[in-house]
Motif scaffolding. Structure first.
Motif, PDB file in Angstrom:
ATOM      1  N   GLY A 120       0.790  -1.233   0.000  1.00 36.85           N
ATOM      2  CA  GLY A 120       0.000   0.000   0.000  1.00 36.85           C
ATOM      3  C   GLY A 120       0.819   1.278   0.000  1.00 36.85           C
ATOM      4  N   VAL A 121       2.110   1.168  -0.357  1.00 36.56           N
ATOM      5  CA  VAL A 121       2.961   2.363  -0.451  1.00 36.56           C
ATOM      6  C   VAL A 121       2.940   2.844  -1.903  1.00 36.56           C
ATOM      7  CG1 VAL A 121       5.326   3.225  -0.261  1.00 36.56           C
ATOM      8  CG2 VAL A 121       4.389   1.716   1.504  1.00 36.56           C
ATOM      9  N   THR A 122       2.499   4.073  -2.126  1.00 38.17           N
ATOM     10  CA  THR A 122       2.318   4.577  -3.494  1.00 38.17           C
ATOM     11  C   THR A 122       3.224   5.771  -3.811  1.00 38.17           C
ATOM     12  OG1 THR A 122       0.470   5.974  -2.779  1.00 38.17           O
ATOM     13  CG2 THR A 122      -0.082   3.772  -3.583  1.00 38.17           C
ATOM     14  N   THR A 123       3.963   6.261  -2.813  1.00 38.03           N
ATOM     15  CA  THR A 123       4.940   7.339  -3.034  1.00 38.03           C
ATOM     16  C   THR A 123       6.236   6.946  -2.332  1.00 38.03           C
ATOM     17  OG1 THR A 123       3.178   8.999  -3.087  1.00 38.03           O
ATOM     18  CG2 THR A 123       5.410   9.818  -2.733  1.00 38.03           C
ATOM     19  N   VAL A 124       7.355   6.995  -3.075  1.00 37.78           N
ATOM     20  CA  VAL A 124       8.632   6.508  -2.533  1.00 37.78           C
ATOM     21  C   VAL A 124       9.732   7.549  -2.752  1.00 37.78           C
ATOM     22  CG1 VAL A 124      10.414   4.724  -2.782  1.00 37.78           C
ATOM     23  CG2 VAL A 124       7.993   4.080  -2.920  1.00 37.78           C
ATOM     24  N   PHE A 125      10.448   7.878  -1.689  1.00 40.69           N
ATOM     25  CA  PHE A 125      11.638   8.733  -1.777  1.00 40.69           C
ATOM     26  C   PHE A 125      12.858   7.824  -1.749  1.00 40.69           C
ATOM     27  CE2 PHE A 125      10.114  13.093  -1.480  1.00 40.69           C
ATOM     28  CZ  PHE A 125       8.791  12.883  -1.112  1.00 40.69           C
ATOM     29  N   ASP A 126      13.487   7.647  -2.918  1.00 46.54           N
ATOM     30  CA  ASP A 126      14.600   6.714  -3.024  1.00 46.54           C
ATOM     31  C   ASP A 126      15.932   7.450  -2.995  1.00 46.54           C
ATOM     32  OD1 ASP A 126      15.542   3.946  -3.541  1.00 46.54           O
ATOM     33  OD2 ASP A 126      16.402   4.901  -5.316  1.00 46.54           O
ATOM     34  N   HIS A 127      16.951   6.762  -2.481  1.00 50.60           N
ATOM     35  CA  HIS A 127      18.313   7.292  -2.356  1.00 50.60           C
ATOM     36  C   HIS A 127      19.193   6.220  -2.977  1.00 50.60           C
ATOM     37  CE1 HIS A 127      21.306   9.355   0.621  1.00 50.60           C
ATOM     38  NE2 HIS A 127      20.919  10.250  -0.261  1.00 50.60           N
ATOM     39  N   HIS A 128      19.641   6.473  -4.222  1.00 50.28           N
ATOM     40  CA  HIS A 128      20.240   5.400  -5.018  1.00 50.28           C
ATOM     41  C   HIS A 128      21.762   5.492  -5.096  1.00 50.28           C
ATOM     42  CE1 HIS A 128      20.694   2.361  -8.033  1.00 50.28           C
ATOM     43  NE2 HIS A 128      21.334   3.195  -8.825  1.00 50.28           N
ATOM     44  N   SER A 129      22.404   4.310  -5.163  1.00 51.41           N
ATOM     45  CA  SER A 129      23.852   4.251  -5.361  1.00 51.41           C
ATOM     46  C   SER A 129      24.202   3.006  -6.169  1.00 51.41           C
ATOM     47  CB  SER A 129      24.562   4.208  -4.002  1.00 51.41           C
ATOM     48  OG  SER A 129      25.960   4.122  -4.207  1.00 51.41           O
ATOM     49  N   SER A 130      24.933   3.178  -7.260  1.00 52.40           N
ATOM     50  CA  SER A 130      25.421   2.048  -8.076  1.00 52.40           C
ATOM     51  C   SER A 130      26.650   2.538  -8.837  1.00 52.40           C
ATOM     52  CB  SER A 130      24.342   1.565  -9.052  1.00 52.40           C
ATOM     53  OG  SER A 130      23.846   2.651  -9.842  1.00 52.40           O
ATOM     54  N   PRO A 131      27.814   2.625  -8.139  1.00 56.96           N
ATOM     55  CA  PRO A 131      29.006   3.275  -8.712  1.00 56.96           C
ATOM     56  C   PRO A 131      29.484   2.704 -10.034  1.00 56.96           C
ATOM     57  CG  PRO A 131      29.312   2.841  -6.364  1.00 56.96           C
ATOM     58  CD  PRO A 131      28.037   2.163  -6.763  1.00 56.96           C
ATOM     59  N   ALA A 132      29.188   1.427 -10.340  1.00 59.86           N
ATOM     60  CA  ALA A 132      29.668   0.847 -11.601  1.00 59.86           C
ATOM     61  C   ALA A 132      28.692   1.098 -12.754  1.00 59.86           C
ATOM     62  CB  ALA A 132      29.896  -0.650 -11.422  1.00 59.86           C
ATOM     63  N   TRP A 133      27.498   1.579 -12.464  1.00 52.64           N
ATOM     64  CA  TRP A 133      26.518   1.864 -13.531  1.00 52.64           C
ATOM     65  C   TRP A 133      25.664   3.063 -13.077  1.00 52.64           C
ATOM     66  CZ3 TRP A 133      21.351   1.879 -15.311  1.00 52.64           C
ATOM     67  CH2 TRP A 133      21.215   1.815 -16.718  1.00 52.64           C
ATOM     68  N   ILE A 134      26.200   4.251 -13.277  1.00 52.26           N
ATOM     69  CA  ILE A 134      25.545   5.465 -12.782  1.00 52.26           C
ATOM     70  C   ILE A 134      24.661   6.089 -13.851  1.00 52.26           C
ATOM     71  CG2 ILE A 134      25.938   7.814 -11.937  1.00 52.26           C
ATOM     72  CD1 ILE A 134      28.573   6.812 -10.701  1.00 52.26           C
ATOM     73  N   LYS A 135      25.258   6.314 -15.034  1.00 49.83           N
ATOM     74  CA  LYS A 135      24.542   7.055 -16.080  1.00 49.83           C
ATOM     75  C   LYS A 135      23.299   6.276 -16.525  1.00 49.83           C
ATOM     76  CE  LYS A 135      25.272   9.785 -20.169  1.00 49.83           C
ATOM     77  NZ  LYS A 135      25.396   9.455 -21.565  1.00 49.83           N
ATOM     78  N   GLY A 136      22.156   6.931 -16.409  1.00 47.94           N
ATOM     79  CA  GLY A 136      20.907   6.284 -16.804  1.00 47.94           C
ATOM     80  C   GLY A 136      20.185   5.589 -15.663  1.00 47.94           C
ATOM     81  N   SER A 137      20.838   5.470 -14.498  1.00 43.45           N
ATOM     82  CA  SER A 137      20.221   4.703 -13.407  1.00 43.45           C
ATOM     83  C   SER A 137      18.947   5.386 -12.887  1.00 43.45           C
ATOM     84  CB  SER A 137      21.217   4.467 -12.269  1.00 43.45           C
ATOM     85  OG  SER A 137      21.710   5.685 -11.744  1.00 43.45           O
ATOM     86  N   LEU A 138      18.947   6.716 -12.797  1.00 45.23           N
ATOM     87  CA  LEU A 138      17.757   7.400 -12.264  1.00 45.23           C
ATOM     88  C   LEU A 138      16.619   7.439 -13.276  1.00 45.23           C
ATOM     89  CD1 LEU A 138      19.322  10.352 -10.199  1.00 45.23           C
ATOM     90  CD2 LEU A 138      18.746   8.034  -9.453  1.00 45.23           C
ATOM     91  N   THR A 139      16.974   7.499 -14.568  1.00 50.91           N
ATOM     92  CA  THR A 139      15.932   7.427 -15.605  1.00 50.91           C
ATOM     93  C   THR A 139      15.285   6.051 -15.581  1.00 50.91           C
ATOM     94  OG1 THR A 139      17.171   8.981 -16.942  1.00 50.91           O
ATOM     95  CG2 THR A 139      15.478   7.716 -18.073  1.00 50.91           C
ATOM     96  N   LEU A 140      16.123   5.018 -15.398  1.00 54.01           N
ATOM     97  CA  LEU A 140      15.604   3.653 -15.281  1.00 54.01           C
ATOM     98  C   LEU A 140      14.629   3.565 -14.100  1.00 54.01           C
ATOM     99  CD1 LEU A 140      15.659   0.642 -16.050  1.00 54.01           C
ATOM    100  CD2 LEU A 140      17.715   0.398 -14.651  1.00 54.01           C
ATOM    101  N   LEU A 141      15.009   4.158 -12.972  1.00 57.73           N
ATOM    102  CA  LEU A 141      14.129   4.144 -11.796  1.00 57.73           C
ATOM    103  C   LEU A 141      12.802   4.852 -12.095  1.00 57.73           C
ATOM    104  CD1 LEU A 141      13.436   3.711  -8.825  1.00 57.73           C
ATOM    105  CD2 LEU A 141      14.843   5.701  -8.255  1.00 57.73           C
ATOM    106  N   ALA A 142      12.894   6.020 -12.727  1.00 56.96           N
ATOM    107  CA  ALA A 142      11.668   6.769 -13.050  1.00 56.96           C
ATOM    108  C   ALA A 142      10.776   5.949 -13.987  1.00 56.96           C
ATOM    109  CB  ALA A 142      12.035   8.112 -13.693  1.00 56.96           C
ATOM    110  N   ASP A 143      11.391   5.254 -14.959  1.00 58.13           N
ATOM    111  CA  ASP A 143      10.611   4.437 -15.908  1.00 58.13           C
ATOM    112  C   ASP A 143       9.914   3.278 -15.201  1.00 58.13           C
ATOM    113  OD1 ASP A 143      11.415   6.051 -17.972  1.00 58.13           O
ATOM    114  OD2 ASP A 143      12.929   4.662 -18.762  1.00 58.13           O
ATOM    115  N   VAL A 144      10.649   2.583 -14.330  1.00 57.54           N
ATOM    116  CA  VAL A 144      10.057   1.430 -13.619  1.00 57.54           C
ATOM    117  C   VAL A 144       8.930   1.911 -12.704  1.00 57.54           C
ATOM    118  CG1 VAL A 144      10.504  -0.401 -11.941  1.00 57.54           C
ATOM    119  CG2 VAL A 144      12.148   0.027 -13.759  1.00 57.54           C
TER     120      VAL A 144
END
Ligand SMILES: [Zn+2]
Length: 439
Positions: A120-144
């Motif tokens: 039942g959680v419909t709004t999420v504040f995420d704090h992301h880290s993936s040093p080996a694959w950074i570019k595009g990671s937040l767009t991927l999150l927004a898409d999912v």
């Protein structure tokens, strides 16, 4: 098509009226247009959806989490048990994040957000880290998140811990996302910083300058989670973490600060006066043994509630948080009202940061709603709903976002939940092997 949900028990914690025994909610274009007590007169073009007495709550908010850690459940422990906060980070989380690749990140987002939706959680504040694959990671999150109907706040945790180039890549990913989604109603980009103790003065100055072009965008940062962070600021010549961030103009009303356990009374004043948004993560704090947040500070600063990657279920976080605090209290002392953090402070913070009202059952607000087929063994009433929330409710049966069912009778709609979990099991095995290879 406009819809009217009928035969609902409507629960609106901390609003008036808080409880409607037999109610209806009218939806127009994915938003709540009105609600009230039965009976209701339908307009000719409206469809009635009979909810058969289900209990409905507003969609919940997770105000701080790390979806990148979704595949950590059950992973092998480090070869040597960590004995302090920095060692926990180095031997567990900073190895996990470095081992992530595009595939394991996508699966982490999918499986993590599906777990949110199911509780039942419909709004999420995420704090992301993936040093080996950074570019595009937040767009991927927004898409999912968009595919799942979840409103997402993105942030990439910039840090000096993986070198200067990695810091610049993280900053660039934040800035790209801030540019791309600045007017998107369901994606709220923030500028992520790991924590003061992994950022040099030069890096803080770089962040400050980057924000000049985005005066409306806030930062999302871990604040004085462990005493280590406080001591680090001392060694750099500052009185505290808050004082250090103030020097770089990084204390503002649109910023999000996780934890804030080891702050001084002066810091609490600074944060209060700046109307800053803070997030309490009790199960994570207990798990990492970083100390317990002062109850007076918690209430004074109107903390929201997050899970810091520990779990998806916010009702469980509220219940467990209350019990952790109780275990440190003497008899007769009043506890903090954890449901208030979840159902009043979280929607207030989410509404402020996204820039419009959400996660309430109110006219004009997106129809993000959670339904439970709840058969209680005691009468649910206007007076005692809090106990039912903490000790009665299980998993929701239906979850709706923007007026569309994303979970219906326990099953995801338009999402292959089984496939996501199968992919997650495969990806987690690969991820754990990749972690083994990192020193
Ligand atoms: Zn965190």
């Amino acid at each position: 098509m406009n819809k009217v949900l009928t035969h609902l028990r409507i629960l609106r914690p901390y609003s008036e009226p808080a409880f409607i025994e037999t109610g209806w909610i009218r939806l127009i274009d994915g938003r709540i247009a009105a609600f009230g007590e039965m009976p209701v007169l339908l307009e000719p073009e409206e469809t009635e959806i009979n909810m058969s007495g289900k209990l409905v709550l507003p969609g919940m908010v997770n105000a701080h989490t790390h979806l990148y850690s979704t595949l950590a459940m059950g992973m092998p422990p480090p070869s040597r048990a960590p004995v302090n906060f920095r060692q926990i980070l180095e031997s567990v989380w900073w190895r996990l994040d470095r081992a992530l690749d595009e595939d394991s990140i996508r699966v982490s987002f999918q499986a993590g957000l599906l777990a949110c939706l199911r509780t039942g959680v419909t709004t999420v504040f995420d704090h992301h880290s993936s040093p080996a694959w950074i570019k595009g990671s937040l767009t991927l999150l927004a898409d999912v998140a968009r595919e799942m109907g979840i409103k997402i706040s993105t942030a990439y945790e910039v840090s000096d811990r993986n070198g200067a180039e990695n810091f610049q890549q993280g900053l660039a990913e934040n800035l790209t996302t801030m540019e791309r989604y600045q007017n998107d109603p369901v994606v709220h980009p923030m500028l992520g910083l790991h924590a003061s103790f992994t950022l040099s003065d030069e890096s803080l100055e770089t962040v400050r300058r980057a924000l000049d072009d985005f005066p409306e965008t806030g930062i999302h940062i871990h604040l004085a989670e462990d005493i280590t962070d406080h001591h680090d600021s001392g060694e750099r010549g500052y009185q505290s973490v808050v004082q250090r961030l103030s020097e770089y103009d990084l204390i503002h009303s649109h910023n999000l600060y996780a934890h804030g356990i080891h702050i001084t009374p002066d810091d609490a004043d600074t944060l209060f006066n700046s109307n800053a948004n803070l997030v309490h993560n009790p199960t994570s704090n207990a798990n990492n043994r970083v100390g317990i947040l002062n109850g007076v500070t918690l209430e004074l600063l109107g903390y929201g509630l997050g899970t810091d990657g520990m779990q998806a279920n916010l009702l469980d976080e509220a219940r467990t948080g209350a019990l952790i605090r109780s275990s440190k209290m003497t008899q007769g002392q009043p506890n903090v009202d954890y449901l208030k953090l979840l159902f009043e402070n979280n929607p207030r913070i989410a509404s402020k940061l996204f820039g419009y009202n959400l996660n309430w059952i109110e006219p004009g607000v997106p129809a993000d709603l959670v339904f439970y087929d709840y058969q209680a063994r005691t009468e649910l009433s206007y007076e005692n709903w809090a106990a039912h929330l903490l000790y009665g409710l299980g998993q929701p049966d239906d979850v709706m976002t923007d007026g569309a069912f994303m979970i219906r009778n326990g099953d995801p709609v338009g999402i292959d939940g089984r496939e996501i979990l199968e992919n997650a099991r495969v990806a987690s095995g690969r991820l754990w092997q990749a972690m083994e290879k990192l020193k």
